[in-house]
Design a protein around this motif. Structure first.
Motif, PDB file in Angstrom:
ATOM      1  N   LYS A 130       1.098  -1.398   0.002  1.00  0.00           N
ATOM      2  CA  LYS A 130      -0.192  -0.298   0.233  1.00  0.00           C
ATOM      3  C   LYS A 130       0.937   1.410  -0.116  1.00  0.00           C
ATOM      4  CE  LYS A 130      -4.046  -1.787   2.269  1.00  0.00           C
ATOM      5  NZ  LYS A 130      -4.692  -1.785   3.210  1.00  0.00           N
ATOM      6  N   LYS A 131       2.388   1.358   0.397  1.00  0.00           N
ATOM      7  CA  LYS A 131       2.869   2.353   0.669  1.00  0.00           C
ATOM      8  C   LYS A 131       3.280   2.221  -0.433  1.00  0.00           C
ATOM      9  CE  LYS A 131       7.184   4.317   3.093  1.00  0.00           C
ATOM     10  NZ  LYS A 131       8.165   3.855   4.196  1.00  0.00           N
ATOM     11  N   LEU A 132       4.148   1.699  -0.767  1.00  0.00           N
ATOM     12  CA  LEU A 132       4.024   1.698  -2.618  1.00  0.00           C
ATOM     13  C   LEU A 132       3.618   2.209  -3.563  1.00  0.00           C
ATOM     14  CD1 LEU A 132       7.114   1.316  -4.241  1.00  0.00           C
ATOM     15  CD2 LEU A 132       6.750  -1.338  -4.937  1.00  0.00           C
ATOM     16  N   ARG A 133       2.373   1.272  -3.306  1.00  0.00           N
ATOM     17  CA  ARG A 133       1.098   1.810  -4.010  1.00  0.00           C
ATOM     18  C   ARG A 133       0.817   3.686  -4.428  1.00  0.00           C
ATOM     19  NH1 ARG A 133      -2.203  -0.806  -2.663  1.00  0.00           N
ATOM     20  NH2 ARG A 133      -1.884  -2.782  -3.592  1.00  0.00           N
ATOM     21  N   THR A 134       1.103   3.407  -2.718  1.00  0.00           N
ATOM     22  CA  THR A 134       0.300   5.688  -2.741  1.00  0.00           C
ATOM     23  C   THR A 134       1.700   6.493  -3.383  1.00  0.00           C
ATOM     24  OG1 THR A 134      -0.535   4.610  -0.458  1.00  0.00           O
ATOM     25  CG2 THR A 134       0.420   7.147  -0.403  1.00  0.00           C
ATOM     26  N   ASN A 181       9.834  20.913  -8.194  1.00  0.00           N
ATOM     27  CA  ASN A 181      10.751  20.491  -8.496  1.00  0.00           C
ATOM     28  C   ASN A 181      11.742  20.181  -6.939  1.00  0.00           C
ATOM     29  OD1 ASN A 181      11.369  20.512 -11.058  1.00  0.00           O
ATOM     30  ND2 ASN A 181      13.115  22.718 -11.151  1.00  0.00           N
ATOM     31  N   ASP A 182      11.402  20.895  -6.058  1.00  0.00           N
ATOM     32  CA  ASP A 182      11.346  19.894  -4.837  1.00  0.00           C
ATOM     33  C   ASP A 182      11.198  18.707  -4.161  1.00  0.00           C
ATOM     34  OD1 ASP A 182      13.808  22.033  -4.427  1.00  0.00           O
ATOM     35  OD2 ASP A 182      12.534  23.373  -3.777  1.00  0.00           O
ATOM     36  N   GLU A 183       9.489  19.611  -4.569  1.00  0.00           N
ATOM     37  CA  GLU A 183       7.781  18.621  -4.466  1.00  0.00           C
ATOM     38  C   GLU A 183       8.590  16.756  -4.945  1.00  0.00           C
ATOM     39  OE1 GLU A 183       3.404  18.100  -4.665  1.00  0.00           O
ATOM     40  OE2 GLU A 183       4.657  19.719  -5.435  1.00  0.00           O
ATOM     41  N   GLY A 184       8.947  17.072  -6.394  1.00  0.00           N
ATOM     42  CA  GLY A 184       9.280  15.968  -7.556  1.00  0.00           C
ATOM     43  C   GLY A 184      10.291  14.970  -6.528  1.00  0.00           C
ATOM     44  N   LYS A 185      11.324  16.060  -6.286  1.00  0.00           N
ATOM     45  CA  LYS A 185      12.320  15.579  -5.706  1.00  0.00           C
ATOM     46  C   LYS A 185      11.970  14.430  -4.408  1.00  0.00           C
ATOM     47  CE  LYS A 185      16.055  18.370  -6.436  1.00  0.00           C
ATOM     48  NZ  LYS A 185      16.968  19.213  -6.426  1.00  0.00           N
ATOM     49  N   VAL A 186      11.298  15.233  -3.331  1.00  0.00           N
ATOM     50  CA  VAL A 186      11.066  14.413  -2.113  1.00  0.00           C
ATOM     51  C   VAL A 186       9.966  13.002  -2.616  1.00  0.00           C
ATOM     52  CG1 VAL A 186       9.240  14.307  -0.085  1.00  0.00           C
ATOM     53  CG2 VAL A 186      10.633  16.634  -0.582  1.00  0.00           C
ATOM     54  N   LEU A 187       9.060  13.388  -3.986  1.00  0.00           N
ATOM     55  CA  LEU A 187       8.418  11.967  -3.742  1.00  0.00           C
ATOM     56  C   LEU A 187       9.125  10.969  -4.676  1.00  0.00           C
ATOM     57  CD1 LEU A 187       4.901  14.169  -5.576  1.00  0.00           C
ATOM     58  CD2 LEU A 187       5.170  13.301  -3.118  1.00  0.00           C
ATOM     59  N   LYS A 221       3.445   5.653  -5.853  1.00  0.00           N
ATOM     60  CA  LYS A 221       3.736   5.420  -6.645  1.00  0.00           C
ATOM     61  C   LYS A 221       2.877   6.434  -7.291  1.00  0.00           C
ATOM     62  CE  LYS A 221       3.445   2.698 -10.846  1.00  0.00           C
ATOM     63  NZ  LYS A 221       3.264   1.057 -11.096  1.00  0.00           N
ATOM     64  N   GLU A 222       1.317   6.109  -6.909  1.00  0.00           N
ATOM     65  CA  GLU A 222       0.466   7.254  -7.466  1.00  0.00           C
ATOM     66  C   GLU A 222       0.394   8.452  -6.820  1.00  0.00           C
ATOM     67  OE1 GLU A 222      -2.813   5.934  -5.201  1.00  0.00           O
ATOM     68  OE2 GLU A 222      -3.035   4.299  -6.423  1.00  0.00           O
ATOM     69  N   GLN A 223       0.995   9.117  -6.276  1.00  0.00           N
ATOM     70  CA  GLN A 223       1.763  10.688  -5.753  1.00  0.00           C
ATOM     71  C   GLN A 223       2.441  10.950  -7.115  1.00  0.00           C
ATOM     72  OE1 GLN A 223       3.575  10.673  -1.947  1.00  0.00           O
ATOM     73  NE2 GLN A 223       0.707  10.485  -0.791  1.00  0.00           N
ATOM     74  N   LEU A 224       3.637  10.172  -6.935  1.00  0.00           N
ATOM     75  CA  LEU A 224       4.651  10.942  -7.793  1.00  0.00           C
ATOM     76  C   LEU A 224       4.415  10.962  -8.974  1.00  0.00           C
ATOM     77  CD1 LEU A 224       7.479  10.942  -8.691  1.00  0.00           C
ATOM     78  CD2 LEU A 224       8.180   8.616  -8.621  1.00  0.00           C
TER      79      LEU A 224
END
Length: 939
Positions: free
Chosen positions: A360-364, A527-533, A366-369
């Motif tokens: 579930k964590k990986l799916r979340t 960009n910072d948000e993408g790095k975190v995701l 992945k979906e956020q990214l």
């Protein structure tokens, strides 16, 4: 001699017919009238002696006969004799010439092979052939034939009758007539008288020469007689030496020893008989002390578990086969799983809660990214800040569009491959369904129709296999549909992303020379948000990869979690089912081990070395049941065995008593053992036999020896034993006789001249003829008288020799006949041996004489049978024991005397084979109850 078997190829009513005799001495053959008994008798006569039957012709058959321990084949095919011993050359002589001293078929039929008609009368005792063969010593048959030949020759020369017409009688009559005629004739001439005187002088000279010839002939004959008597004298001397060799110093009690010996033989025969009966009452291979007696009840108890034992063995074997099959199918199904590798074992402990959380964590993440990537800010500037620095907006869009198009192309290729319809999963699913249906039918057939667990077990295995194939086909098709939906969803997202990037690329750029601080801040925030995701996604993916179990495929994503868990649960569900089967199988094996340990103990107690098994238990149980039945029979026959043992003990005591008597007899005679006593008896018999030969030799020497003083010279010459000198003397006598005969021939020639002169001078022709006739008659009469005297002398000597032989042998035969008559009449009559001169008669128990004309027909048959049996016994002692064949001779006997006759025949059968044909059933049944008799039915 014994007849072993008979075969008729064709003879009378018999065609390709065989008959095998039994081992006993008497063969009783029962057959109704017209069943072929008399034909069988004639066939046996013809095979033994040949000849042609007036009704059936020549015989075509054979028989095997046993004589002196050898088996001979005796066959006749028409007139051809086929006679040989197996493995040896053929024999050309007839059996009668080879074995029975020329016994002719007529005498055999009168004595040995009898019908009721042949049995009648006692004239057979007066026949010369019978007297010479049965009452004479060795060579008696030749002696009888010589006597008959001599009598015939003498009777052909002269008869004691005035009207006889034999040769000498006729010559005497003619000579008397001649003398009567010569007495009337007168001699007239002196010269004739002188010639007559010369003739008489020649007669005197002839007489002298004849006397000399007779003297030399007597001398030659005396020497010849010594030579003839030499072999007889040597045989007598040899017999005398043997008599000295076998002469006993004291006389042995032969009758007592033989009686004891016969009693011992009888006792031992009865002991063996009762011992055999006792052994026959015991079941074969039965031991009452068998382990079955002690452990039989344990075997009975254990036999009740044989069904359970067989079921456990069957269930263990079938269960192990089933588990092996299911494990094989489980391994096969594991190789078909997509989430687990076939080269690694499936772990038995997996933290599925942690795995579900991480998926579930990986799916979340992945979906956020993905959401971040889909919502890129719309910037008007021409530059975008990234991790590596800044680049132009157009270049970035081009790179993004190229990457999206590459991903779209890859997904389209994968989608084309996944949408291509796969045929084999459908067929696998169909085959699995058909197999499941067939499995259900097999189980129902095994339970209802065949009642066999093998069919049911096979149906279960086929059902499981069919269900697995059906599930696998469904799983492959379902997995394909899930992948297709996921690819289509990803393709739609990428197409949307591609459309957005294309729209942004087509939007006009607003040039400005002044940087927009707000846009730069927004871009920096994006960009910072993408790095975190991206960092969150990488960390979640690393945790997911680290959590994946050992045997799982490393390429699994978060979407594969539930399919992986489903495959895991299915695998372990089947594995737990197998483990449950194995536990039950272990329990069955433990129960089976306990039963087999009990069987091993029982096997050890029963002394059985074979491996333990239900089949072996059933075999041992059958042996136990057989043992119980034999034990019951053994107990039932125990009283009979005790009776047999009592009879055995009685005869054993009698044997001991006889042995004590024998020991006393041996001590009295001073002999160490019974065999030595028997040897002494044999020596005594040898002495008597050599004594008989010696006496016979003396009788023959007495017949050959001359009377008077020459008798002493005769014996003195024999004792000298100079045979070569005798031969020389005989030759000298022959030469002297020849010289006298030459002188006599010269004299006959001169006398012939005188006779011719007298005939020439004779005045009367009638006188001359009469004189010539007288001379011829006198010469012929002299020769005839000499022949007659020779035949008469020889006949007299031979007749005395024959009378001597018969005087010794005939009383033995009459004594046997009297004994047999007493046996056949149950002691009522014996033969009157001292009144034979007055005719054949019987004596009753009081001494009364019963003449032949007062006999009944049955009594006459019994007397005639006794005489034939006595003659056959005498012949067997002198020559050979020829088989006796009797056809319906007991028809006029009453039942008691029939039984006595059968018992007598059985006794004689110990030494001589006897065949008895009968048409009376009571004789057949009576014979079955007598020892020593084999019975047959002629169909």
């Amino acid at each position: 001699m014994n007849i072993k078997d008979i075969r008729f190829n064709e003879y009378g009513p018999y065609k390709n017919w065989t008959f095998t005799a039994g081992a006993q001495g008497v063969q009783v053959v029962y057959g109704a009238n017209e069943s072929g008994k008399t034909s069988l008798l004639e066939g046996m006569r013809s095979i033994l002696f040949g000849g042609k039957h007036k009704k059936y012709g020549t015989v075509d058959g054979a028989m095997n006969v046993e004589k002196d321990g050898k088996v001979y084949y005796l066959g006749r095919h028409q007139k051809q004799l086929d006679f040989y011993t197996y493995g040896e050359p053929r024999i050309s002589e007839e059996p009668s010439q080879l074995w029975w001293h020329g016994l002719d078929k007529k005498t055999y039929n009168r004595i040995f092979a009898l019908t009721l008609e042949d049995l009648q009368g006692v004239d057979v005792l007066n026949e010369v052939d019978v007297r010479s063969r049965f009452f004479g010593a060795e060579g008696g048959e030749q002696l009888g034939s010589i006597v008959k030949h001599v009598e015939k020759n003498a009777n052909d020369l002269l008869v004691g009758s005035a009207t006889g017409k034999r040769r000498i009688n006729v010559l005497l009559e003619k000579l008397a007539d001649n003398k009567q005629r010569l007495s009337h004739l007168v001699e007239h001439e002196a010269q004739y008288v002188e010639l007559q005187q010369a003739y008489h002088s020649s007669e005197q000279t002839e007489q002298e020469l004849q006397d000399q010839i007779r003297e030399w002939q007597d001398y030659r004959d005396s020497v010849h007689m010594v030579l003839r008597a030499w072999d007889t004298f040597c045989r007598g001397e040899e017999a005398r030496k043997h008599m000295q060799q076998f002469m006993a110093h004291n006389t042995l009690n032969k009758e007592a020893f033989l009686g004891i010996d016969e009693g011992l033989k009888e006792a031992r025969q009865h002991m063996q008989l009762w011992l055999d009966k006792e052994e026959a009452l015991k079941p074969e291979n039965f031991d009452p002390q068998s382990p079955f007696t002690i452990y039989g009840q344990d075997l009975e108890t254990f036999m009740q578990q044989v069904t359970q034992w067989e079921q456990l063995r069957r269930e263990c074997e079938e269960g192990q086969a089933y588990i092996d099959k299911v494990r094989e199918q489980l391994d096969f199904s594991k190789s078909l799983q997509s989430a687990w590798r076939s080269d690694e074992d499936v772990p038995d402990d997996v933290n599925w809660f942690e795995g579900e959380r991480l998926s579930k964590k990986l799916r979340t993440a992945k979906e956020q990214l993905l959401y971040w990537q889909e919502h890129t800010p719309d910037l008007l500037s021409t530059t975008i800040v990234n991790d590596g620095g800044t680049e132009s907006r157009s270049e970035w869009l081009d790179n993004e569009i190229a990457a999206v198009l590459s991903d779209i192309e890859d997904i389209q290729i994968a989608l084309e491959e996944s949408t291509t319809p796969a045929v084999w999963p459908i067929w696998v699913q169909r085959i699995g369904g058909v197999g499941a249906v067939v499995a259900v039918l097999m189980m129902l057939s095994g339970l209802i129709i065949f009642e066999s667990s093998l069919y049911s077990m096979g149906g279960i295995i086929l059902l499981i296999t069919g269900l697995i194939l059906f599930w696998y086909g469904w799983h492959v098709r379902h997995q394909g549909r899930t992948d297709t939906a996921r690819l289509e969803k990803e393709l739609s997202r990428l197409e949307q992303r591609h459309a957005q990037l294309v729209n942004r690329q087509d939007a006009p750029l607003v040039p400005t020379d002044i940087p927009n601080i707000e846009q730069v801040a927004r871009l920096q925030q994006y960009n910072d948000e993408g790095k975190v995701l991206q960092s969150n996604y990488d960390a979640a993916l690393a945790e997911w990869q680290e959590w994946l179990p050992k045997g799982a495929a490393k390429s699994l994503g978060d979407d594969d979690f539930f399919s992986m868990k489903q495959e895991y649960d299915q695998y372990y569900e089947q594995l737990r089912i197998i483990e449950g089967y194995e536990k039950r199988l272990d329990a069955h094996r433990e129960s089976l081990r306990l039963i087999e340990d009990q069987a091993v103990t029982l096997w050890h107690n029963l002394g059985i070395d074979n491996p333990v098994s239900p089949t072996e238990l059933k075999r041992v149980y059958n042996q136990y049941k057989n043992f119980q039945q034999q034990f019951i029979r053994w107990e039932q026959k125990e009283s009979q065995r005790k009776s047999c043992r009592l009879e055995y003990d009685n005869w054993h005591r009698k044997e001991k008593e006889l042995l004590l008597e024998q020991k006393a007899l041996l001590e009295q005679a001073g002999i160490g053992g019974a065999n030595e006593y028997r040897q002494r008896l044999i020596d005594e018999n040898q002495y008597k036999q050599w004594e008989t030969i010696y006496k016979q030799s003396q009788v023959q020497l007495d017949l050959l020896a001359p009377d008077g003083e020459n008798r002493d010279l005769f014996y003195r010459r024999l004792r000298e034993g100079n045979k070569e000198q005798w031969i020389e003397e005989q030759a000298h006598g022959e030469r002297e006789i020849a010289s006298r005969q030459e002188l006599l021939a010269t004299l006959y020639e001169k006398r012939g001249q005188i006779v011719e002169a007298m005939r020439a001078l004779g005045s009367d022709e009638e006188q001359r003829l009469a004189i010539q006739e007288r001379q011829e008659l006198e010469t012929e009469l002299e020769e005839a008288l000499e022949d007659w005297a020779t035949q008469a002398l020889i006949g007299h000597c031979m007749d005395k020799a024959q009378q001597s032989y018969e005087a010794e042998s005939q009383p033995k035969m009459l004594e046997l006949s009297s004994n047999y008559i007493q046996r056949l009449t149950n002691g009522a009559y014996t033969l009157d041996m001292w009144g034979l001169d007055a005719g054949l008669a019987l004596l009753d128990t009081k001494g009364g004489r019963l003449e032949m004309n007062r006999w009944s027909s049955g009594l006459a048959d019994q007397v005639y049978l006794a005489l034939r049996l006595a003659l056959a016994t005498v012949f067997s002692h002198q020559v050979d024991a020829i088989p006796i064949i009797l056809d319906d001779i007991l028809v006029r006997f009453d039942e008691d005397r029939q039984k006595s006759a059968l018992e007598l025949l059985a006794e004689l059968g110990n030494n001589q084979q006897i065949w008895l044909f009968t048409c009376q059933q009571q004789v057949y049944y009576m014979a079955q109850a007598i020892n020593g008799v084999d019975t047959h039915v002629l169909s």
